[in-house]
Scaffold this motif. Structure first.
Motif, mmCIF file in Angstrom:
data_model
loop_
_atom_site.group_PDB
_atom_site.id
_atom_site.type_symbol
_atom_site.label_atom_id
_atom_site.label_comp_id
_atom_site.label_asym_id
_atom_site.label_seq_id
_atom_site.Cartn_x
_atom_site.Cartn_y
_atom_site.Cartn_z
ATOM 1 N N VAL A 210 -4.006 -16.293 -31.508
ATOM 2 C CA VAL A 210 -2.782 -16.917 -32.018
ATOM 3 C C VAL A 210 -3.021 -17.212 -33.489
ATOM 4 C CG1 VAL A 210 -1.238 -18.898 -31.877
ATOM 5 C CG2 VAL A 210 -2.222 -17.933 -29.781
ATOM 6 N N VAL A 211 -2.233 -16.575 -34.348
ATOM 7 C CA VAL A 211 -2.452 -16.707 -35.789
ATOM 8 C C VAL A 211 -1.176 -17.256 -36.440
ATOM 9 C CG1 VAL A 211 -3.132 -15.521 -37.907
ATOM 10 C CG2 VAL A 211 -3.968 -14.694 -35.700
ATOM 11 N N PRO B 10 -12.521 -16.606 -36.050
ATOM 12 C CA PRO B 10 -12.913 -17.133 -34.727
ATOM 13 C C PRO B 10 -12.024 -18.270 -34.230
ATOM 14 C CG PRO B 10 -14.857 -16.680 -36.035
ATOM 15 C CD PRO B 10 -13.680 -16.461 -36.949
ATOM 16 N N ARG B 11 -11.537 -19.104 -35.142
ATOM 17 C CA ARG B 11 -10.731 -20.249 -34.697
ATOM 18 C C ARG B 11 -9.402 -19.835 -34.074
ATOM 19 N NH1 ARG B 11 -9.983 -20.986 -40.469
ATOM 20 N NH2 ARG B 11 -7.815 -20.601 -41.080
ATOM 21 N N HIS B 12 -8.981 -18.592 -34.313
ATOM 22 C CA HIS B 12 -7.690 -18.140 -33.791
ATOM 23 C C HIS B 12 -7.756 -17.684 -32.332
ATOM 24 C CE1 HIS B 12 -6.910 -17.195 -38.260
ATOM 25 N NE2 HIS B 12 -6.243 -18.298 -37.958
ATOM 26 N N PHE B 13 -8.945 -17.558 -31.790
ATOM 27 C CA PHE B 13 -9.071 -17.007 -30.434
ATOM 28 C C PHE B 13 -8.771 -18.058 -29.363
ATOM 29 C CE2 PHE B 13 -11.078 -13.714 -32.794
ATOM 30 C CZ PHE B 13 -10.952 -12.568 -32.032
ATOM 31 N N VAL B 14 -7.860 -17.708 -28.489
ATOM 32 C CA VAL B 14 -7.591 -18.533 -27.304
ATOM 33 C C VAL B 14 -8.421 -18.010 -26.131
ATOM 34 C CG1 VAL B 14 -5.801 -19.244 -25.684
ATOM 35 C CG2 VAL B 14 -5.277 -19.061 -28.122
ATOM 36 N N MET B 15 -8.552 -16.693 -26.038
ATOM 37 C CA MET B 15 -9.431 -16.054 -25.055
ATOM 38 C C MET B 15 -10.231 -14.995 -25.823
ATOM 39 S SD MET B 15 -7.943 -17.524 -22.371
ATOM 40 C CE MET B 15 -8.644 -16.737 -20.940
ATOM 41 N N ARG B 16 -11.511 -14.849 -25.482
ATOM 42 C CA ARG B 16 -12.301 -13.793 -26.151
ATOM 43 C C ARG B 16 -13.295 -13.226 -25.152
ATOM 44 N NH1 ARG B 16 -14.583 -13.914 -32.322
ATOM 45 N NH2 ARG B 16 -14.882 -11.678 -32.489
ATOM 46 N N GLY B 17 -13.156 -11.937 -24.882
ATOM 47 C CA GLY B 17 -14.072 -11.262 -23.975
ATOM 48 C C GLY B 17 -13.897 -11.658 -22.527
ATOM 49 N N SER B 18 -12.721 -12.175 -22.184
ATOM 50 C CA SER B 18 -12.471 -12.518 -20.780
ATOM 51 C C SER B 18 -12.275 -11.241 -19.960
ATOM 52 C CB SER B 18 -11.234 -13.403 -20.666
ATOM 53 O OG SER B 18 -11.483 -14.651 -21.264
ATOM 54 N N ASP C 237 -1.050 -19.562 -17.706
ATOM 55 C CA ASP C 237 0.226 -20.280 -17.562
ATOM 56 C C ASP C 237 0.241 -21.614 -18.295
ATOM 57 O OD1 ASP C 237 -1.460 -21.717 -15.992
ATOM 58 O OD2 ASP C 237 -0.094 -21.896 -14.291
ATOM 59 N N PHE C 238 -0.483 -21.667 -19.406
ATOM 60 C CA PHE C 238 -0.436 -22.896 -20.201
ATOM 61 C C PHE C 238 0.526 -22.711 -21.373
ATOM 62 C CE2 PHE C 238 -4.202 -20.348 -21.065
ATOM 63 C CZ PHE C 238 -4.073 -20.034 -22.403
#
Lengths: 170, 112
Positions: free
Chosen positions: B51-52, B63-71, B82-83
């Motif tokens: 999310v940018v 890095p701070r923009h990642f909500v999920m990384r490598g999931s 669903d958040f």
């Protein structure tokens, strides 16, 4: 049944008078400080009546409140509530981009106070590598309140992102 | 101030290519209520969601923009995020994956 005229006597045993219905001596001060009234009618003009400003900030208060990458073992501010604002924090995400499990701590405290044990809403949550912790805290914060995070533990890493989302009420 | 409940975006991203799922239009705010990550393939896939805000460069996410990384999205499964994400105008929601078999959809409300 035909319509019938209803008299004051039938409503209140004849004792009702005009002053019971509307105070003929009403003044602006009785309504609100600074109010003006037009001849006993219901129209009132007053500077005391609040108006929600139709500004972009007022209409579209949905925000990314903060995005940080805290230094390991350093309590880092995610978000501070701006002046003249209240905030509802709807979502906090903590994304572990490191190769190890880290420990997550999140705190919310009032303006002017140091973070103490009582301020933590998450303490020492073990977050595995490549996992994201999602909080939907619905925290209401007043002016100057601070949301902060600390990534700790044996494998504390600076490669963790913390995002906060919510609504600012102006 | 109309609220439009809608499909905000649906993509089938090319492997290892960051692709926009949704960009919040001008003079609009959005609440993303759910992101569905459907792995239509026969192999597990990893994916990231960023999310940018409009003030940062979405083509070079930090890095701070990642909500999920490598999931991980297991083969044949759907991961439902669903958040709620409350987003101002110009915000970019984007995804990346190591596999071209993911269908990613974002659902939510646009407020203008």
């Amino acid at each position: 049944m035909p319509l019938q005229q209803v008299t004051g006597n039938e409503i209140a045993a004849g004792s009702i008078v005009a002053s019971d219905i509307a105070d003929a001596t009403i003044t602006a001060a009785k309504l609100a400080p600074g109010a003006a009234i037009s001849n006993g009618q219901l129209s009132v003009v007053s500077s005391a009546v609040g108006v929600i400003p139709d500004s972009a900030a007022g209409r579209l208060p949905y925000k990314i409140l903060g995005q940080v990458q805290p230094t390991a073992n350093v309590l880092t501010t995610i978000y501070t509530v701006p002046a003249a604002t209240n905030t509802m924090v709807t979502t906090i995400t903590v994304c572990n981009q490191s190769a190890n499990t880290v420990s997550v701590n999140v705190a919310a405290n009032l303006s002017g106070s140091a973070v103490a044990t009582r301020n933590f809403i998450v303490t020492s949550y073990a977050l595995d590598a490549a996992e994201t912790l999602v909080l939907e805290p619905r925290i209401s914060l007043n002016v100057g309140s601070i949301l902060s995070a600390n990534i700790t533990g044996a494998n504390a890493s600076s490669n963790v992102s913390v995002n906060a989302y919510g609504v600012e009420i102006i | 101030m109309p609220n439009i409940h809608t499909i905000l975006g649906q993509i089938n991203p090319t492997a290892n290519t960051q692709t926009n799922v949704y960009v919040v239009p001008a003079s609009t705010a959005a609440v993303v209520n759910a992101i569905h990550v459907d792995n239509t393939g026969a192999a597990n896939a990893s994916y990231s969601i960023i999310v940018v805000p409009s003030t940062d460069n979405s083509s070079s996410p930090l890095p701070r923009h990642f909500v999920m990384r490598g999931s991980i999205a297991p083969s044949g499964d759907t991961v439902i995020l669903d958040f709620p994400l409350t987003l101002p105008a110009g915000t970019v929601v984007a995804a990346n994956t190591n596999n071209g078999s993911l269908a990613i959809s974002a659902f939510g409300v646009e407020i203008s």
